[in-house]
Scaffold this active site. Structure first.
Site, mmCIF file in Angstrom:
data_model
loop_
_atom_site.group_PDB
_atom_site.id
_atom_site.type_symbol
_atom_site.label_atom_id
_atom_site.label_comp_id
_atom_site.label_asym_id
_atom_site.label_seq_id
_atom_site.Cartn_x
_atom_site.Cartn_y
_atom_site.Cartn_z
ATOM 1 N N LYS A 67 0.834 -1.210 0.000
ATOM 2 C CA LYS A 67 0.000 0.000 0.000
ATOM 3 C C LYS A 67 0.875 1.269 0.000
ATOM 4 O O LYS A 67 0.570 2.243 -0.699
ATOM 5 C CB LYS A 67 -0.915 -0.053 1.232
ATOM 6 C CG LYS A 67 -1.668 1.207 1.552
ATOM 7 C CD LYS A 67 -2.710 1.570 0.505
ATOM 8 C CE LYS A 67 -3.473 2.827 0.920
ATOM 9 N NZ LYS A 67 -4.158 3.446 -0.215
ATOM 10 N N LYS B 128 1.711 11.538 5.557
ATOM 11 C CA LYS B 128 1.991 10.407 6.465
ATOM 12 C C LYS B 128 2.376 9.156 5.666
ATOM 13 O O LYS B 128 3.365 8.491 5.959
ATOM 14 C CB LYS B 128 0.742 10.140 7.316
ATOM 15 C CG LYS B 128 0.716 8.779 8.000
ATOM 16 C CD LYS B 128 -0.688 8.212 8.199
ATOM 17 C CE LYS B 128 -1.506 7.995 6.963
ATOM 18 N NZ LYS B 128 -2.571 7.051 6.944
HETATM 19 P P1 NAD Z 1 -10.884 10.565 7.908
HETATM 20 O O1 NAD Z 1 -10.054 11.527 8.680
HETATM 21 O O2 NAD Z 1 -11.953 11.046 6.991
HETATM 22 O O3 NAD Z 1 -11.586 9.538 8.936
HETATM 23 C C1 NAD Z 1 -10.983 9.071 10.116
HETATM 24 C C2 NAD Z 1 -12.071 8.869 11.157
HETATM 25 O O4 NAD Z 1 -11.464 8.350 12.353
HETATM 26 C C3 NAD Z 1 -12.770 10.198 11.553
HETATM 27 O O5 NAD Z 1 -14.168 10.031 11.507
HETATM 28 C C4 NAD Z 1 -12.278 10.433 12.983
HETATM 29 O O6 NAD Z 1 -13.220 11.109 13.796
HETATM 30 C C5 NAD Z 1 -12.050 9.014 13.455
HETATM 31 N N1 NAD Z 1 -11.141 8.906 14.600
HETATM 32 C C6 NAD Z 1 -9.984 9.571 14.809
HETATM 33 N N2 NAD Z 1 -9.439 9.187 15.983
HETATM 34 C C7 NAD Z 1 -10.266 8.250 16.503
HETATM 35 C C8 NAD Z 1 -10.233 7.457 17.686
HETATM 36 N N3 NAD Z 1 -9.234 7.562 18.580
HETATM 37 N N4 NAD Z 1 -11.256 6.604 17.913
HETATM 38 C C9 NAD Z 1 -12.276 6.486 17.026
HETATM 39 N N5 NAD Z 1 -12.365 7.203 15.888
HETATM 40 C C10 NAD Z 1 -11.362 8.073 15.636
HETATM 41 O O7 NAD Z 1 -9.839 9.630 7.139
HETATM 42 P P2 NAD Z 1 -10.115 8.732 5.833
HETATM 43 O O8 NAD Z 1 -9.809 9.526 4.617
HETATM 44 O O9 NAD Z 1 -11.414 8.023 5.993
HETATM 45 O O10 NAD Z 1 -8.906 7.673 5.988
HETATM 46 C C11 NAD Z 1 -8.925 6.626 6.942
HETATM 47 C C12 NAD Z 1 -7.721 5.728 6.675
HETATM 48 O O11 NAD Z 1 -7.832 5.161 5.362
HETATM 49 C C13 NAD Z 1 -6.378 6.459 6.705
HETATM 50 O O12 NAD Z 1 -5.403 5.623 7.265
HETATM 51 C C14 NAD Z 1 -6.105 6.756 5.249
HETATM 52 O O13 NAD Z 1 -4.721 6.898 4.995
HETATM 53 C C15 NAD Z 1 -6.696 5.546 4.587
HETATM 54 N N6 NAD Z 1 -7.163 5.744 3.194
HETATM 55 C C16 NAD Z 1 -7.832 6.868 2.816
HETATM 56 C C17 NAD Z 1 -8.251 7.012 1.484
HETATM 57 C C18 NAD Z 1 -8.993 8.244 0.988
HETATM 58 O O14 NAD Z 1 -9.072 8.428 -0.232
HETATM 59 N N7 NAD Z 1 -9.553 9.076 1.847
HETATM 60 C C19 NAD Z 1 -8.008 5.986 0.566
HETATM 61 C C20 NAD Z 1 -7.367 4.837 0.992
HETATM 62 C C21 NAD Z 1 -6.940 4.720 2.312
#
Ligand code: NAD
Length: 297
Positions: free
Chosen positions: A172, A241
């Site tokens: 990834k 990150k």
């Molecule tokens: P985001 O910031 O939209 O969502 C993260 C969620 O986690 C938020 O709702 C936040 O409130 C919650 N959160 C934070 N700390 C927390 C805790 N201690 N306990 C419970 N909930 C908590 O992020 P995202 O874009 O959905 O990405 C999530 C993961 O997926 C990341 O690791 C990111 O790198 C990965 N990712 C994102 C994408 C994308 O296109 N957005 C694509 C592939 C992978």
């Protein structure tokens, strides 16, 4: 497949649509997010909010998480009131991009408690999460993979990376470094085109029919750069990150990553200029500022 009660922690841009797909497939999903309103938009009949990660894991044998950083995943899994403290949990599946080091540490700590770990990072953005067209990379024991694979099928295409914790995370990180890198190269080429008088939409079409085609010119520029919205749906802080972890991991393995280091610094500049919550396509705006042109349809 048989419907079951699943746990899901982290209802963000990726997590919420993935929960919706599990609910649509007939599963009951117990959810938790630190944002109090995070579950408001989820179907109330098939999802239920719990008060903590441990409370989720009191109700579900398999708990997924989709969280921002390795530190947060470690805390949510192993911390006080974490998933591992739940009475029912047997398998924890991390869908976040959190790198191989954390995966190894957490997998070892969980093994001592008799809980299985799978890292299953995903690629394909919010649209992929919504439509079930993500790439899902998985490292876990074969037995756990066979158990969770039918559930992961709701998210998209599965790729088994082997039993070593963190292997899927390595795949990834490599992918995400490339995805960020092609934004930079595409921005440079398109800024040159605009300055020379070319229409950037035409130039995107040409690139997409030629050998330079890539995920930025095919998807990110048409959706978030040419309209000037810069809202593709992935935060600069998260992309930064990922690329930082990628370059660090390559260095640990003795693999020089000259291009990756450049991409890392461009994301550092984007974060400094537009803030951690800006969309990672904002990297293009830095190139635009340097070139003195805007890449707009
Ligand atoms: P985001 O910031 O939209 O969502 C993260 C969620 O986690 C938020 O709702 C936040 O409130 C919650 N959160 C934070 N700390 C927390 C805790 N201690 N306990 C419970 N909930 C908590 O992020 P995202 O874009 O959905 O990405 C999530 C993961 O997926 C990341 O690791 C990111 O790198 C990965 N990712 C994102 C994408 C994308 O296109 N957005 C694509 C592939 C992978």
């Amino acid at each position: 497949m048989q419907s079951q009660t699943l746990g899901f922690i982290g209802l963000g841009r990726m997590g919420a649509p993935m929960v919706r797909r599990l609910a649509d497939a007939g599963h009951r999903v117990v959810v938790y997010d630190t944002r109090p309103d995070a579950a408001n938009e989820l179907p109330s009949g098939s999802t239920k909010s719990a008060a903590s990660p441990a409370a989720v894991a009191d109700e579900a044998e398999i708990v997924f998480c989709s969280l921002p950083t390795p530190q947060i995943v470690r805390d949510v899994v192993l911390g006080a009131d974490g998933i591992a403290a739940g009475s029912k949990v047997r398998v924890i599946v991390d869908l976040s991009t959190t790198g191989p080091s954390m995966a190894k540490t957490v997998a070892e700590a969980l093994a001592e408690k008799g809980i299985a770990w799978a890292d299953a990072p995903v690629s394909g953005g919010i649209a992929g999460a919504r439509n079930g067209t993500l790439a899902v990379m998985v490292s876990s024991t074969r037995q756990i993979y066979d158990e969770i694979e039918p559930i992961l099928a709701n998210f998209g295409r599965r790729f088994y990376c082997g039993e070593v914790p963190g292997s899927a995370q390595v795949a990834k990180l490599g992918n995400n470094m490339i995805a960020a890198g092609v934004i930079l190269l595409s921005a440079e080429a398109l800024a040159m085109g605009v300055k020379a008088g070319l229409d950037p939409s035409t130039m995107c079409d040409i690139i997409n029919a030629s050998s330079g085609r890539n995920s930025a010119t095919q998807d990110k520029f048409p959706r978030a750069v040419l309209p000037g919205t810069f809202d593709f749906g992935f935060a600069t802080a998260l992309s930064y990150k990922d690329v930082r972890m990628c370059v660090d991991e390559a260095e640990n393995l003795g693999v020089p990553m000259v291009g990756g280091a450049l991409v890392r610094q461009m994301l550092a500049a984007t974060k400094a200029r537009f803030g951690p919550d800006s969309d990672f396509t904002s990297m293009v705006r830095i190139i635009e500022e340097w070139a003195g042109v805007e890449i707009r349809a």
